[in-house]
Scaffold this motif. Structure first.
Motif, PDB file in Angstrom:
ATOM      1  N   ARG A  91      17.536  13.894  49.503  1.00  0.00           N
ATOM      2  CA  ARG A  91      18.796  14.249  49.810  1.00  0.00           C
ATOM      3  C   ARG A  91      19.946  13.851  50.025  1.00  0.00           C
ATOM      4  N   LEU A  92      19.815  12.410  50.041  1.00  0.00           N
ATOM      5  CA  LEU A  92      20.606  11.272  50.127  1.00  0.00           C
ATOM      6  C   LEU A  92      20.656  10.980  48.438  1.00  0.00           C
ATOM      7  N   THR A  93      20.080  11.296  47.841  1.00  0.00           N
ATOM      8  CA  THR A  93      19.738  10.984  46.412  1.00  0.00           C
ATOM      9  C   THR A  93      20.538  11.901  45.195  1.00  0.00           C
ATOM     10  N   ALA A  94      20.396  12.794  45.694  1.00  0.00           N
ATOM     11  CA  ALA A  94      21.306  14.244  45.222  1.00  0.00           C
ATOM     12  C   ALA A  94      22.502  13.713  45.678  1.00  0.00           C
ATOM     13  N   ALA A  95      22.757  13.009  46.963  1.00  0.00           N
ATOM     14  CA  ALA A  95      24.906  12.792  47.037  1.00  0.00           C
ATOM     15  C   ALA A  95      24.822  11.992  46.314  1.00  0.00           C
ATOM     16  N   GLY A  96      24.544  11.033  45.368  1.00  0.00           N
ATOM     17  CA  GLY A  96      24.720   9.926  45.003  1.00  0.00           C
ATOM     18  C   GLY A  96      24.035   8.048  45.437  1.00  0.00           C
ATOM     19  N   PHE A  97      23.808   8.446  46.625  1.00  0.00           N
ATOM     20  CA  PHE A  97      23.113   7.024  47.255  1.00  0.00           C
ATOM     21  C   PHE A  97      21.944   6.670  46.047  1.00  0.00           C
ATOM     22  N   SER A  98      22.848   5.646  46.126  1.00  0.00           N
ATOM     23  CA  SER A  98      21.838   4.414  45.176  1.00  0.00           C
ATOM     24  C   SER A  98      20.102   3.989  45.912  1.00  0.00           C
ATOM     25  N   GLU A  99      19.325   3.348  45.797  1.00  0.00           N
ATOM     26  CA  GLU A  99      18.103   3.652  46.303  1.00  0.00           C
ATOM     27  C   GLU A  99      18.329   2.273  47.371  1.00  0.00           C
ATOM     28  N   ALA A 100      19.123   1.163  47.045  1.00  0.00           N
ATOM     29  CA  ALA A 100      19.417  -0.138  47.909  1.00  0.00           C
ATOM     30  C   ALA A 100      20.505   0.771  48.659  1.00  0.00           C
ATOM     31  N   GLU A 101      21.424   1.816  48.393  1.00  0.00           N
ATOM     32  CA  GLU A 101      21.677   1.760  49.926  1.00  0.00           C
ATOM     33  C   GLU A 101      20.621   2.748  50.843  1.00  0.00           C
ATOM     34  N   ILE A 102      19.680   3.407  50.773  1.00  0.00           N
ATOM     35  CA  ILE A 102      19.187   4.263  51.670  1.00  0.00           C
ATOM     36  C   ILE A 102      17.681   2.948  51.432  1.00  0.00           C
ATOM     37  N   GLY A 103      17.246   2.446  51.031  1.00  0.00           N
ATOM     38  CA  GLY A 103      16.868   1.476  51.374  1.00  0.00           C
ATOM     39  C   GLY A 103      16.982   0.891  53.206  1.00  0.00           C
ATOM     40  N   ARG A 104      18.573   0.954  53.383  1.00  0.00           N
ATOM     41  CA  ARG A 104      19.362   0.098  54.327  1.00  0.00           C
ATOM     42  C   ARG A 104      18.833   1.175  56.090  1.00  0.00           C
ATOM     43  N   ILE A 105      18.241   2.022  55.964  1.00  0.00           N
ATOM     44  CA  ILE A 105      18.087   3.264  56.984  1.00  0.00           C
ATOM     45  C   ILE A 105      16.967   3.191  57.453  1.00  0.00           C
ATOM     46  N   ARG A 106      16.978   2.128  59.089  1.00  0.00           N
ATOM     47  CA  ARG A 106      16.155   1.875  58.977  1.00  0.00           C
ATOM     48  C   ARG A 106      14.564   3.229  59.641  1.00  0.00           C
TER      49      ARG A 106
END
Length: 230
Positions: free
Chosen positions: A182-197
């Motif tokens: 969902r977050l990828t579809a919203a435009g967030f990068s793999e690195a940004e999403i990878g910050r989520i614990r």
């Protein structure tokens, strides 16, 4: 302290930006080092170490003693979801002097009776973060605990955009995989999403809401110490 130095220090405090006041113990001369300027400063290593620990103290440089007064914005913990874990987490966080805000649009859960003496905001996260809740920043931690993407996802997106030093989300690896989609579809990068614990919290074998709350708080403290925010 010179008035211009005091004004500059107060301006950094008001803007929730870290700064270090360097005072020469011998002659009393002072200078202010703002966080973005630390890397280029001759005392960079010592300044960074004190900023990470959040503690003031003496250092020696060039045969002179210098006192470093560290000013770090107080850490804010924004909890998404007025759930059982949040009930246990709020008093633990308060004991560590973290300013806690709990956001949940479900008014059956977000009640003063369940969260006494807690800053409770019974709104959807996007409305709360755009209104009564102060803007998120890098000295904020955000824990998304509802397990409901309609509530958690907008808060996680806001935390990633704001650069919060800690972003955590409750849920299994399977749940998080769908969250990543969902977050990828919203435009967030793999690195940004990878910050989520996720799954949220240190792996201590937590089973009860209180144990999960403890694991989350421990992870927040660890992240803050590593990055200079707690």
């Amino acid at each position: 302290m010179r008035i211009e130095t005091l004004r500059a220090l107060n301006a950094e405090r008001a803007a929730r930006r870290a700064a270090i006041l360097v005072t020469d113990v011998g002659d009393g001369e002072q200078r202010l080092v703002r966080e973005p300027d630390i890397a280029a400063d001759p005392l960079a290593e010592a300044l960074r170490a004190h900023l990470t620990s959040g503690r003031s103290g003496l250092v020696e440089a060039g045969g002179r003693q210098l006192f470093l007064t560290v000013q770090v914005p107080p850490v804010r913990l924004v909890v998404i979801g007025a759930v059982h874990i949040s009930q246990a987490l709020a008093p633990m966080a308060a004991a560590l002097d973290l300013a806690v805000t709990v956001i949940d649009p479900r008014t059956a859960f977000a009640t003063p009776e369940r969260f006494p003496d807690v800053d409770l905001v019974p709104l959807w996260p996007d409305a709360a973060l755009a209104g009564p809740v102060p803007p998120l920043d890098r000295y904020c931690a955000l824990a998304a605990l509802t397990h409901d993407p309609k509530i958690d996802d907008p808060a996680l997106a806001a935390a990633l955009r704001a650069g919060c030093f800690y972003v955590g989300a409750l849920g299994s690896r399977k749940t998080h995989a769908r969250r990543v989609e969902r977050l990828t579809a919203a435009g967030f990068s793999e690195a940004e999403i990878g910050r989520i614990r996720a799954p949220i919290g240190l792996d201590i074998g937590a089973a009860t809401p209180a144990e999960i709350a403890l694991s989350v708080l421990a992870e927040i403290v660890a992240a803050g110490r590593a990055g200079g925010s707690a």
